[in-house]
Design an enzyme around this catalytic site. Structure first.
Site, PDB file in Angstrom:
ATOM      1  N   ARG A 121      20.112  10.144  -9.197  1.00  0.00           N
ATOM      2  CA  ARG A 121      20.265  10.305 -10.651  1.00  0.00           C
ATOM      3  C   ARG A 121      19.912  11.712 -11.045  1.00  0.00           C
ATOM      4  NH1 ARG A 121      16.664   6.875 -13.444  1.00  0.00           N
ATOM      5  NH2 ARG A 121      17.820   7.357 -15.336  1.00  0.00           N
ATOM      6  N   LYS A 186       8.147   4.316  -5.264  1.00  0.00           N
ATOM      7  CA  LYS A 186       9.580   4.010  -5.335  1.00  0.00           C
ATOM      8  C   LYS A 186      10.104   3.499  -3.988  1.00  0.00           C
ATOM      9  CE  LYS A 186      13.949   6.051  -6.853  1.00  0.00           C
ATOM     10  NZ  LYS A 186      14.540   6.933  -7.862  1.00  0.00           N
ATOM     11  N   ARG A 319       7.388   8.703 -17.757  1.00  0.00           N
ATOM     12  CA  ARG A 319       6.331   9.174 -16.848  1.00  0.00           C
ATOM     13  C   ARG A 319       5.032   8.549 -17.280  1.00  0.00           C
ATOM     14  NH1 ARG A 319       4.986  14.493 -17.665  1.00  0.00           N
ATOM     15  NH2 ARG A 319       6.538  14.716 -19.308  1.00  0.00           N
TER      16      ARG A 319
HETATM   17  C1  BTN Z   1      18.149   7.547  -7.853  1.00  0.00           C
HETATM   18  O1  BTN Z   1      18.142   8.782  -8.013  1.00  0.00           O
HETATM   19  O2  BTN Z   1      17.143   6.860  -7.986  1.00  0.00           O
HETATM   20  C2  BTN Z   1      19.441   6.861  -7.485  1.00  0.00           C
HETATM   21  C3  BTN Z   1      19.708   6.968  -6.017  1.00  0.00           C
HETATM   22  C4  BTN Z   1      20.971   6.251  -5.582  1.00  0.00           C
HETATM   23  C5  BTN Z   1      21.272   6.489  -4.122  1.00  0.00           C
HETATM   24  C6  BTN Z   1      22.403   5.655  -3.625  1.00  0.00           C
HETATM   25  S1  BTN Z   1      22.544   5.670  -1.871  1.00  0.00           S
HETATM   26  C7  BTN Z   1      24.051   4.828  -1.982  1.00  0.00           C
HETATM   27  C8  BTN Z   1      24.804   5.437  -3.138  1.00  0.00           C
HETATM   28  N1  BTN Z   1      25.537   6.598  -2.701  1.00  0.00           N
HETATM   29  C9  BTN Z   1      25.079   7.708  -3.252  1.00  0.00           C
HETATM   30  O3  BTN Z   1      25.545   8.856  -3.041  1.00  0.00           O
HETATM   31  N2  BTN Z   1      24.063   7.435  -4.073  1.00  0.00           N
HETATM   32  C10 BTN Z   1      23.788   6.019  -4.121  1.00  0.00           C
END
Ligand code: BTN
Length: 322
Positions: A121, A186, A319
């Site tokens: 994100r 996390k 946060r």
């Molecule tokens: C975050 O930042 O918390 C979200 C992370 C999401 C990662 C997943 S891994 C599978 C899918 N493919 C990606 O490129 N991103 C999501």
């Protein structure tokens, strides 16, 4: 790229002679030697035992489409179009590229053992080492226009949390909007990307989940994190089993969301709120108050004195105050 066929033969941790590997794979012993060398270059610890053969030093947990499908409930097996890849840039990107190939009436699910450009994100990278974690994305379609996406994002958090709880991990918490937490750290992240609006109100979305499974060491993650292996170190986690549980839970939650909307998810999300009752900052530090859960649309509520402020997904990252 390492041969998955070779790895699946070595996955039992036993010693295998070059000759038996060559005969199983229908190639020469020289070809096997080359594949072993490539696997070692790719980071697999393979021991060569003189006069006997090769052995994987540490067990690996291979991903396999048939092992995943066989662990889905019977009625779901025929309605999932699953693609498992050894490596991709990003499973979300792959779902976007493959949309034209989706089969009617099926949910497209894409999984990779390793991502070279995993997306997180807010434009962050998602660390996606080989053989360690789960990276999977779903191609979904909904009616309801762009505005339903905020709710969907929370629904997916509930689906992941419930899948993990069904596998025996508890309590799993959610940090608004949809980070999955265990023990204050996390464990999984979810990225929902809008692919486009087909006709009025019909939206194509990609929902990607990154879940830390075996990872116990990672160089560059800028927040506290955990994995299933860290959470329950005495247990042998199978990525195929966890993937099947996630697919079952996400498909069921997406169906329910498509028919009933967000309402049945509000209390399920609320019960897992990592921030409830805690002092926190929102809106890039402009708002400081106490977490009060979500409203019926999935907005986060912050008590500031005796007033309740509602915060939308685009507006914040929560946060906890130190
Ligand atoms: C975050 O930042 O918390 C979200 C992370 C999401 C990662 C997943 S891994 C599978 C899918 N493919 C990606 O490129 N991103 C999501």
């Amino acid at each position: 790229m390492t041969s998955q066929a070779l790895l699946s033969l070595l996955a039992d941790g036993e010693v295998h002679s070059g000759e038996s590997l060559a005969s199983c794979l229908g190639v020469s012993r020289t070809a096997i030697w080359k594949q072993i060398k490539r696997a070692a270059d790719d980071g697999y610890a393979i021991e060569t035992i003189r006069g006997k053969g090769y052995r994987l030093v540490t067990a690996i947990d291979l991903l396999g489409a048939s092992a995943i499908v066989s662990q889905l409930p019977g009625d779901l097996r025929a309605s999932v179009q699953l693609a498992v890849h050894e490596a991709l840039d990003s499973t979300n990107a792959e779902v976007i590229r493959r949309r034209a190939e989706f089969e009617d009436g099926k949910t497209f699910v894409c999984i990779a053992d390793h991502q070279t450009a995993g997306r997180g994100r807010r434009g962050r990278q998602w660390q996606s080492p080989r053989g360690e974690n789960l990276y999977l994305s779903f191609g979904l379609t909904f009616r309801g226009g762009f505005s339903m996406l905020d709710g969907l994002s929370l629904v997916l958090g509930v689906a992941v949390a419930e899948a993990l709880e069904a596998l025996g991990l508890s309590p799993v918490a959610l940090k608004w909007p949809n980070d999955v937490f265990y023990n204050g750290k996390k464990l999984a992240g979810i990225l929902v990307e809008l692919q486009g609006e087909l006709e009025e109100g019909v939206v194509n979305v990609v929902a990607g989940i990154g879940l830390n499974v075996h990872m116990t060491d990672a160089g560059q993650i800028d927040q506290e994190w955990t994995s299933l292996a860290k959470a329950q170190s005495d247990r042998i986690w199978s990525r195929n089993r966890v993937a099947a549980a996630l697919i079952e839970s996400v498909v069921s939650a997406a169906d329910r969301f498509a028919t009933d909307g967000f309402k049945s998810f509000q209390s399920r999300w609320q019960a897992r709120d990592e921030f409830y009752g805690r002092s926190l900052f929102a809106r890039d530090g402009d708002l400081s108050g106490v977490g009060k859960g979500i409203d019926s649309s999935g907005n986060y509520l912050v008590a500031v004195g005796d007033r309740l402020e509602s915060v939308r997904a685009g507006e914040l990252s929560l946060r906890a105050e130190p």
